[in-house]
Design an enzyme around this catalytic site. Structure first.
Site, mmCIF file in Angstrom:
data_model
loop_
_atom_site.group_PDB
_atom_site.id
_atom_site.type_symbol
_atom_site.label_atom_id
_atom_site.label_comp_id
_atom_site.label_asym_id
_atom_site.label_seq_id
_atom_site.Cartn_x
_atom_site.Cartn_y
_atom_site.Cartn_z
ATOM 1 N N ALA A 57 0.714 -1.063 -0.021
ATOM 2 C CA ALA A 57 0.086 0.118 0.054
ATOM 3 C C ALA A 57 0.820 1.229 0.070
ATOM 4 C CB ALA A 57 -1.063 0.074 1.196
ATOM 5 N N GLU B 153 10.082 3.475 6.501
ATOM 6 C CA GLU B 153 9.822 2.097 6.857
ATOM 7 C C GLU B 153 10.507 1.726 8.446
ATOM 8 O OE1 GLU B 153 7.940 -0.836 6.025
ATOM 9 O OE2 GLU B 153 9.261 -1.609 7.780
ATOM 10 N N THR C 136 3.047 -7.706 2.762
ATOM 11 C CA THR C 136 2.905 -7.892 1.200
ATOM 12 C C THR C 136 3.940 -9.059 0.503
ATOM 13 O OG1 THR C 136 2.163 -5.567 1.333
ATOM 14 C CG2 THR C 136 2.877 -6.454 -0.944
ATOM 15 N N GLY D 30 -2.166 -14.423 -5.045
ATOM 16 C CA GLY D 30 -2.634 -13.219 -6.167
ATOM 17 C C GLY D 30 -3.289 -12.140 -5.989
ATOM 18 N N HIS E 111 -6.337 -18.892 10.243
ATOM 19 C CA HIS E 111 -5.888 -19.971 9.114
ATOM 20 C C HIS E 111 -5.599 -21.273 9.948
ATOM 21 C CE1 HIS E 111 -4.399 -22.182 5.978
ATOM 22 N NE2 HIS E 111 -4.621 -20.958 5.079
ATOM 23 N N SER F 100 0.155 -24.322 2.737
ATOM 24 C CA SER F 100 -1.124 -23.666 2.007
ATOM 25 C C SER F 100 -2.484 -24.805 1.867
ATOM 26 C CB SER F 100 -0.386 -23.779 0.714
ATOM 27 O OG SER F 100 -1.418 -23.762 -0.427
ATOM 28 N N ARG G 278 -4.630 -29.520 1.081
ATOM 29 C CA ARG G 278 -5.911 -30.009 1.271
ATOM 30 C C ARG G 278 -6.613 -30.100 0.060
ATOM 31 N NH1 ARG G 278 -8.594 -26.314 5.195
ATOM 32 N NH2 ARG G 278 -6.553 -25.161 5.320
ATOM 33 N N ARG H 12 -12.123 -21.625 6.908
ATOM 34 C CA ARG H 12 -11.079 -21.487 7.861
ATOM 35 C C ARG H 12 -11.596 -21.588 9.246
ATOM 36 N NH1 ARG H 12 -7.509 -17.061 4.425
ATOM 37 N NH2 ARG H 12 -6.765 -18.383 2.917
ATOM 38 N N HIS I 127 -4.084 -14.860 10.786
ATOM 39 C CA HIS I 127 -3.472 -14.731 9.383
ATOM 40 C C HIS I 127 -3.692 -13.208 9.056
ATOM 41 C CE1 HIS I 127 -2.291 -15.811 5.898
ATOM 42 N NE2 HIS I 127 -3.643 -15.799 5.085
ATOM 43 N N HIS I 128 -5.033 -12.561 9.225
ATOM 44 C CA HIS I 128 -5.271 -11.587 8.568
ATOM 45 C C HIS I 128 -6.000 -10.828 9.596
ATOM 46 C CE1 HIS I 128 -5.900 -8.779 5.062
ATOM 47 N NE2 HIS I 128 -6.605 -8.610 5.564
ATOM 48 N N GLU J 4 -3.886 -2.909 4.879
ATOM 49 C CA GLU J 4 -4.658 -3.946 6.134
ATOM 50 C C GLU J 4 -4.775 -2.964 7.210
ATOM 51 O OE1 GLU J 4 -2.529 -7.654 6.290
ATOM 52 O OE2 GLU J 4 -3.504 -8.059 8.282
ATOM 53 N N ARG K 205 -12.699 -12.222 4.773
ATOM 54 C CA ARG K 205 -11.961 -11.615 3.664
ATOM 55 C C ARG K 205 -11.781 -12.690 2.564
ATOM 56 N NH1 ARG K 205 -6.621 -12.013 1.676
ATOM 57 N NH2 ARG K 205 -5.995 -12.860 3.668
ATOM 58 N N GLY L 213 -7.090 -13.097 -2.051
ATOM 59 C CA GLY L 213 -6.433 -12.294 -3.426
ATOM 60 C C GLY L 213 -7.340 -10.867 -3.520
ATOM 61 N N VAL M 167 -4.384 -8.147 -1.484
ATOM 62 C CA VAL M 167 -3.426 -7.584 -2.630
ATOM 63 C C VAL M 167 -4.017 -6.496 -3.362
ATOM 64 C CG1 VAL M 167 -2.005 -7.979 -4.453
ATOM 65 C CG2 VAL M 167 -1.795 -9.390 -2.193
HETATM 66 C C1 LIG Z 1 1.478 -15.670 4.887
HETATM 67 C C2 LIG Z 1 0.401 -14.611 4.146
HETATM 68 C C3 LIG Z 1 -0.032 -14.892 2.825
HETATM 69 C C4 LIG Z 1 -0.774 -14.035 2.303
HETATM 70 N N1 LIG Z 1 -1.289 -14.431 1.031
HETATM 71 C C5 LIG Z 1 -2.051 -13.334 0.229
HETATM 72 C C6 LIG Z 1 -2.480 -13.612 -0.987
HETATM 73 O O1 LIG Z 1 -2.077 -14.473 -1.745
HETATM 74 N N2 LIG Z 1 -3.294 -12.709 -1.694
HETATM 75 C C7 LIG Z 1 -3.903 -11.591 -1.004
HETATM 76 O O2 LIG Z 1 -4.859 -10.900 -1.387
HETATM 77 N N3 LIG Z 1 -3.419 -11.413 0.563
HETATM 78 C C8 LIG Z 1 -2.614 -12.260 0.926
HETATM 79 N N4 LIG Z 1 -2.216 -11.966 2.407
HETATM 80 C C9 LIG Z 1 -2.632 -10.616 2.949
HETATM 81 C C10 LIG Z 1 -1.921 -9.347 2.425
HETATM 82 O O3 LIG Z 1 -0.442 -9.964 2.106
HETATM 83 C C11 LIG Z 1 -1.670 -8.505 3.137
HETATM 84 O O4 LIG Z 1 -3.050 -7.885 3.938
HETATM 85 C C12 LIG Z 1 -1.245 -7.172 2.415
HETATM 86 O O5 LIG Z 1 -0.092 -7.475 1.900
HETATM 87 C C13 LIG Z 1 -0.782 -5.820 3.627
HETATM 88 O O6 LIG Z 1 -0.451 -4.539 2.638
HETATM 89 P P1 LIG Z 1 -0.060 -3.401 3.466
HETATM 90 O O7 LIG Z 1 0.770 -2.549 2.658
HETATM 91 O O8 LIG Z 1 -1.366 -2.904 4.013
HETATM 92 O O9 LIG Z 1 0.834 -3.934 4.817
HETATM 93 P P2 LIG Z 1 2.238 -4.350 4.628
HETATM 94 O O10 LIG Z 1 2.851 -5.103 3.582
HETATM 95 O O11 LIG Z 1 2.216 -5.432 5.968
HETATM 96 O O12 LIG Z 1 3.166 -3.143 5.140
HETATM 97 C C14 LIG Z 1 3.205 -2.444 6.196
HETATM 98 C C15 LIG Z 1 4.773 -2.039 6.338
HETATM 99 O O13 LIG Z 1 4.734 -0.892 7.470
HETATM 100 C C16 LIG Z 1 5.799 -0.935 8.098
HETATM 101 N N5 LIG Z 1 5.516 -0.497 9.485
HETATM 102 C C17 LIG Z 1 4.696 -0.814 10.441
HETATM 103 N N6 LIG Z 1 4.571 0.021 11.506
HETATM 104 C C18 LIG Z 1 5.497 1.182 11.258
HETATM 105 C C19 LIG Z 1 5.921 2.178 12.071
HETATM 106 N N7 LIG Z 1 5.407 2.745 13.172
HETATM 107 N N8 LIG Z 1 6.670 3.062 11.180
HETATM 108 C C20 LIG Z 1 7.238 2.794 9.929
HETATM 109 N N9 LIG Z 1 6.807 1.790 9.381
HETATM 110 C C21 LIG Z 1 5.858 0.957 9.904
HETATM 111 C C22 LIG Z 1 5.736 -2.595 8.600
HETATM 112 O O14 LIG Z 1 7.020 -2.889 8.905
HETATM 113 C C23 LIG Z 1 5.558 -3.078 6.945
HETATM 114 O O15 LIG Z 1 6.811 -2.775 6.096
HETATM 115 C C24 LIG Z 1 -1.381 -12.854 2.813
HETATM 116 C C25 LIG Z 1 -0.844 -12.604 4.242
HETATM 117 C C26 LIG Z 1 0.025 -13.463 4.877
HETATM 118 C C27 LIG Z 1 0.661 -13.110 6.173
#
Ligand SMILES: Cc1cc2nc3c(=O)[nH]c(=O)nc-3n(C[C@H](O)[C@H](O)[C@H](O)COP(=O)(O)OP(=O)(O)OC[C@H]3O[C@@H](n4cnc5c(N)ncnc54)[C@H](O)[C@@H]3O)c2cc1C
Length: 509
Positions: A75, A94, A103, A109, A301, A313, A317, A338, A441-442, A471, A481, A484, A487
């Site tokens: 994001a 960060e 992410t 996907g 999960h 994964s 299953r 789940r 998980h989420h 998120e 949720r 997919g 993302v």
């Molecule tokens: C194992 C796993 C598999 C997944 N697979 C999928 C999938 O296939 N498809 C799907 O749609 N979703 C999937 N999800 C969910 C999805 O990946 C996440 O919901 C999404 O990527 C979150 O993105 P974001 O940018 O909001 O947060 P993040 O990608 O978590 O990024 C947030 C960032 O902010 C930083 N941060 C936090 N606090 C601070 C602070 N105080 N100061 C500075 N930086 C800070 C963190 O360190 C991090 O780098 C999965 C989640 C997991 C855990």
């Protein structure tokens, strides 16, 4: 711009996702993941993920920017790139030593409808169908305005990524989607590492400063207007002024205290999340009077390795594995949602179970190679030998497998009513077992935003100059949720946050 190089811990999985594993609303995204160490080990076979990316030298941090973006996940980087495109000079802060957050871990996907890639493959989809599918998945508890914006901007988000060399043109079925809608890298590999590497490459190419090890500790405001942040960089505190602030700090799946506060029943659960998912943004926004929604909607999960939070994964299953208890008996429909499978496992006396499968399944689900490398897979040449390895009653496990194979033959699960993922029996040794239990998980809840990604206060009024995406926000997913959609959320609303914050900053300089 002076830069320094750091290793990018991308989860560039070798895992190729199996479409046939996606059979229930909850198993959509096939979220195989790993520890960061394992991620590095798998970069060789990754889809175009580089091992080195650049971060800005800490000495270059300035005292004032147009737009401060807090958090360098999907994001945050989407917001920064969109803001730059629209004429702002954003900075990304960060707290961890690398960009990516949760992410990086995503592998399934990104959902999108009416895309050019769907059209190329004659897949008939519509934004309305995407809307209805998501609403059904969330049992109509989703924020309908956010959802409408989301589906209507999904195809554009796919094009935007493609224009930056992030091409998600491999489309598959995913649970909860009535048509092929989940978009993945061309080779079907994990989306997360590929996306993070691509976004970071574009951030670098656009000379957007990105500081790591920079912890944002507070969002500042003056007379109701957000005007900057407090940071700790390499242990030193600093104030940074900004015309607008976009918070993209991710969820709180790694913050035990917040999990327990919102869901006492999840106390002690292991988490699949990145260590950065500690809910900082939610807490900082709450301090400013921001409203939160759905905070108790936490997705659990069922198949997580308890030692390190590695997620097994759902493809395992989906390809036909069964779950057995410590008596060696099946105890539930493995393909239920789940939440229900998790509950059934938690109700067992040992609060954990075994996934059982055969060598033919291990061949079909490539993820298993990775789990073997991780050392979490027990094996035996025969069912008896496997039972000895994991200390289950040998005769009972043999009987359970024989019953299961008959069930597959008859396509009729009289015991637990399983209806899907019954295409293959479990007869080809060696046989395998993985001990699992549920994990966090989420986090689906979070701060309340409107479709402009403006953060709302308790009276539903906009907090001036403050934007949020990803998120840490709540409402879009409702109480469930669809895989997919997270993302898609971070790209669609990340871009919107970048765009709206830029307009605000330009108008309020
Ligand atoms: C194992 C796993 C598999 C997944 N697979 C999928 C999938 O296939 N498809 C799907 O749609 N979703 C999937 N999800 C969910 C999805 O990946 C996440 O919901 C999404 O990527 C979150 O993105 P974001 O940018 O909001 O947060 P993040 O990608 O978590 O990024 C947030 C960032 O902010 C930083 N941060 C936090 N606090 C601070 C602070 N105080 N100061 C500075 N930086 C800070 C963190 O360190 C991090 O780098 C999965 C989640 C997991 C855990």
């Amino acid at each position: 711009m002076k830069k320094f190089i750091r290793s990018l811990l991308v989860f560039s999985s070798v895992i190729v996702l199996s479409a046939c594993g996606a059979t229930t609303p909850d198993n959509a995204e096939d979220e195989a993941q790993s520890s960061e160490q394992a991620s590095e080990e798998s970069t060789d076979a990754a889809s175009g993920a580089s091992e080195q990316e650049e971060y800005t030298d800490p000495s270059e941090l300035e005292n004032k920017y147009d737009l401060v973006i807090v958090g360098a996940g999907g994001a945050g980087m989407s917001a920064a790139l969109q803001a730059k495109e629209e004429g702002a000079n954003p900075v990304i802060l960060e707290k961890l030593p690398v960009a990516g957050g949760n992410t990086t871990k995503s592998s399934g996907g990104m959902n999108a409808s009416e895309t050019k890639f769907q059209e190329k493959e004659d897949i008939e989809d519509s934004n309305d169908t995407f809307y209805e599918d998501t609403l059904e998945g969330g049992q109509e508890t989703n924020d309908k305005e956010l959802l409408r914006y989301f589906v209507d901007h999904s195809a554009d988000a796919i094009d935007w990524l493609d224009n930056m060399g992030i091409t998600l043109n491999n489309i598959s079925y995913s649970g909860g989607a009535s048509v092929q809608r989940i978009h993945r890298p061309e080779d079907g590999s994990a989306v997360g590492g590929y996306l993070v590497e691509g976004l970071l490459r574009n951030v670098n190419e656009n000379d957007i400063p990105i500081f790591v090890n920079t912890d944002v500790t507070k969002i500042n405001e003056d007379n109701g207007e957000v005007d900057g942040v407090e940071v700790e960089i390499d242990g030193d505190a600093q104030t940074i002024e900004a015309d607008a602030v976009a918070v993209t700090t991710g969820g709180f799946g790694a913050n035990e205290e917040m999990i327990e506060e919102n869901r006492p029943d999840l106390e002690g659960y292991v988490s699949t999340n990145s260590e950065g998912s500690t809910g900082d943004g939610i807490k900082m926004i709450e301090e400013l009077g921001g409203q939160t929604v759905d905070m108790d909607q936490i997705q659990v999960h069922p198949t997580v390795i308890q030692e390190d939070g590695t997620l097994i994964s759902e493809t395992v299953r989906g390809e036909g594995a069964i779950l057995v208890d410590h008596e060696g008996q099946r105890f539930f429909n493995e393909m239920e949602t789940r939440d229900k499978v998790s509950e059934a496992i938690t109700e067992l006396p040992e609060e954990n179970a075994y996934l059982i499968f055969d060598d033919a399944l291990a061949d079909r689900a490539k993820q298993v190679d990775f789990y073997k490398e991780q050392g979490v897979v027990e094996s035996g040449d025969t069912i008896q030998e496997l039972a000895q390895e994991i200390d289950l009653p040998e005769d009972q496990l043999e009987e359970t497998l024989a019953d299961w194979n008959e069930t597959v033959d008859n396509e009729d699960d009289q015991d637990f009513g399983r209806e899907t993922a019954m295409d293959y029996d479990l007869t080809e040794g060696p046989f395998y077992a993985i001990q699992i239990a549920p994990g966090i998980h989420h986090t689906m809840g979070g701060v309340k935003i409107n479709t402009n990604t403006e953060v709302l206060d308790e009276d539903d009024q906009v907090i001036s100059g403050l934007y949020a995406a990803g998120e840490l926000t709540g409402g879009l997913h409702g109480n469930n949720r669809i895989g997919g959609n997270a993302v898609a959320d971070i790209v669609i609303f990340g871009r919107q946050a970048g765009s709206q914050a830029t307009t605000f900053a330009q108008e309020n300089k």
